[in-house]
Design a protein around this motif. Sequence first.
Motif, PDB file in Angstrom:
ATOM      1  N   GLY A 142       5.320  -5.420 -13.240  1.00 24.81           N
ATOM      2  CA  GLY A 142       4.394  -5.482 -14.366  1.00 24.81           C
ATOM      3  C   GLY A 142       3.123  -4.672 -14.155  1.00 24.81           C
ATOM      4  O   GLY A 142       2.457  -4.297 -15.111  1.00 24.81           O
ATOM      5  N   VAL A 143       2.792  -4.387 -12.916  1.00 21.59           N
ATOM      6  CA  VAL A 143       1.564  -3.656 -12.599  1.00 21.59           C
ATOM      7  C   VAL A 143       1.801  -2.148 -12.645  1.00 21.59           C
ATOM      8  O   VAL A 143       1.040  -1.411 -13.257  1.00 21.59           O
ATOM      9  N   ALA A 162      -7.810  -4.876  -5.265  1.00 20.51           N
ATOM     10  CA  ALA A 162      -7.939  -6.281  -5.662  1.00 20.51           C
ATOM     11  C   ALA A 162      -6.597  -6.818  -6.155  1.00 20.51           C
ATOM     12  O   ALA A 162      -6.219  -7.953  -5.838  1.00 20.51           O
ATOM     13  N   LYS A 163      -5.867  -6.010  -6.906  1.00 16.75           N
ATOM     14  CA  LYS A 163      -4.557  -6.437  -7.414  1.00 16.75           C
ATOM     15  C   LYS A 163      -3.576  -6.588  -6.264  1.00 16.75           C
ATOM     16  O   LYS A 163      -2.795  -7.544  -6.224  1.00 16.75           O
ATOM     17  N   LEU A 164      -3.606  -5.670  -5.311  1.00 12.46           N
ATOM     18  CA  LEU A 164      -2.719  -5.766  -4.150  1.00 12.46           C
ATOM     19  C   LEU A 164      -3.046  -7.010  -3.332  1.00 12.46           C
ATOM     20  O   LEU A 164      -2.143  -7.717  -2.880  1.00 12.46           O
ATOM     21  N   SER A 165      -4.315  -7.281  -3.162  1.00 11.53           N
ATOM     22  CA  SER A 165      -4.730  -8.466  -2.426  1.00 11.53           C
ATOM     23  C   SER A 165      -4.243  -9.728  -3.132  1.00 11.53           C
ATOM     24  O   SER A 165      -3.797 -10.680  -2.488  1.00 11.53           O
ATOM     25  N   ASP A 166      -4.300  -9.727  -4.451  1.00  9.08           N
ATOM     26  CA  ASP A 166      -3.813 -10.862  -5.236  1.00  9.08           C
ATOM     27  C   ASP A 166      -2.308 -11.057  -5.024  1.00  9.08           C
ATOM     28  O   ASP A 166      -1.838 -12.178  -4.869  1.00  9.08           O
ATOM     29  N   LEU A 167      -1.548  -9.962  -4.996  1.00 13.19           N
ATOM     30  CA  LEU A 167      -0.109 -10.044  -4.763  1.00 13.19           C
ATOM     31  C   LEU A 167       0.185 -10.622  -3.377  1.00 13.19           C
ATOM     32  O   LEU A 167       1.067 -11.461  -3.217  1.00 13.19           O
ATOM     33  N   LEU A 192       0.829  -1.209   0.000  1.00 14.95           N
ATOM     34  CA  LEU A 192       0.000   0.000   0.000  1.00 14.95           C
ATOM     35  C   LEU A 192       0.864   1.260   0.000  1.00 14.95           C
ATOM     36  O   LEU A 192       0.576   2.223  -0.714  1.00 14.95           O
ATOM     37  N   LYS A 193       1.930   1.253   0.782  1.00 11.70           N
ATOM     38  CA  LYS A 193       2.834   2.411   0.815  1.00 11.70           C
ATOM     39  C   LYS A 193       3.500   2.616  -0.539  1.00 11.70           C
ATOM     40  O   LYS A 193       3.626   3.728  -1.019  1.00 11.70           O
ATOM     41  N   ALA A 194       3.937   1.509  -1.159  1.00  9.05           N
ATOM     42  CA  ALA A 194       4.586   1.596  -2.461  1.00  9.05           C
ATOM     43  C   ALA A 194       3.624   2.098  -3.535  1.00  9.05           C
ATOM     44  O   ALA A 194       4.024   2.787  -4.465  1.00  9.05           O
ATOM     45  N   CYS A 195       2.346   1.765  -3.383  1.00  8.71           N
ATOM     46  CA  CYS A 195       1.348   2.120  -4.401  1.00  8.71           C
ATOM     47  C   CYS A 195       0.568   3.383  -4.062  1.00  8.71           C
ATOM     48  O   CYS A 195      -0.408   3.701  -4.744  1.00  8.71           O
ATOM     49  N   VAL A 203       8.199 -12.415  -5.334  1.00  2.00           N
ATOM     50  CA  VAL A 203       6.818 -12.446  -5.835  1.00  2.00           C
ATOM     51  C   VAL A 203       6.219 -11.047  -5.860  1.00  2.00           C
ATOM     52  O   VAL A 203       5.794 -10.591  -6.913  1.00  2.00           O
ATOM     53  N   PRO A 204       6.177 -10.308  -4.734  1.00  2.00           N
ATOM     54  CA  PRO A 204       5.512  -9.014  -4.825  1.00  2.00           C
ATOM     55  C   PRO A 204       6.236  -8.014  -5.708  1.00  2.00           C
ATOM     56  O   PRO A 204       5.612  -7.357  -6.525  1.00  2.00           O
ATOM     57  N   ASP A 205       7.563  -7.907  -5.584  1.00  4.86           N
ATOM     58  CA  ASP A 205       8.195  -6.866  -6.384  1.00  4.86           C
ATOM     59  C   ASP A 205       8.288  -7.255  -7.858  1.00  4.86           C
ATOM     60  O   ASP A 205       8.143  -6.417  -8.731  1.00  4.86           O
TER      61      ASP A 205
END
Length: 112
Positions: free
Chosen positions: A87-88, A52-57, A41-44, A80-82
């Motif tokens: 790509g996001v 929804a995309k963050l939850s998927d990550l 969340l801080k990064a975004c 995985v997250p970074d």
Amino acid sequence: MLGCEKRFTTYERIDEVPYMVIKKDGRREKFDRQKVLNGLLKACEKRPVSMAKLSDLVNQVEARVTIRRTGRLRQRDWRVPDGQLRGVDKIAYVRFASVYRDFQDEQAFLMN
């Protein structure tokens, strides 16, 4: 029916073994899904990335932790997250990677 007339949803997760994250300094800390989400969340922040995309990550990170037979994940293995975040949203990726990969200089960042 609830008096407030709101709709609530619950999610169930298997939580048998406390999964551990091995920090850079060697400390072990219980895996905390919310902590991963907070970092993303801080990064975004102020970026067009959906919740929804963050939850998927976060789900992908959690799956990676639970798949490991040892129940441990080294913090440096959090590709995985970074990797997915790149790509996001590239700005969010730079923000996230600059904190969690602990780059010492510009060359180290550019090499990754």
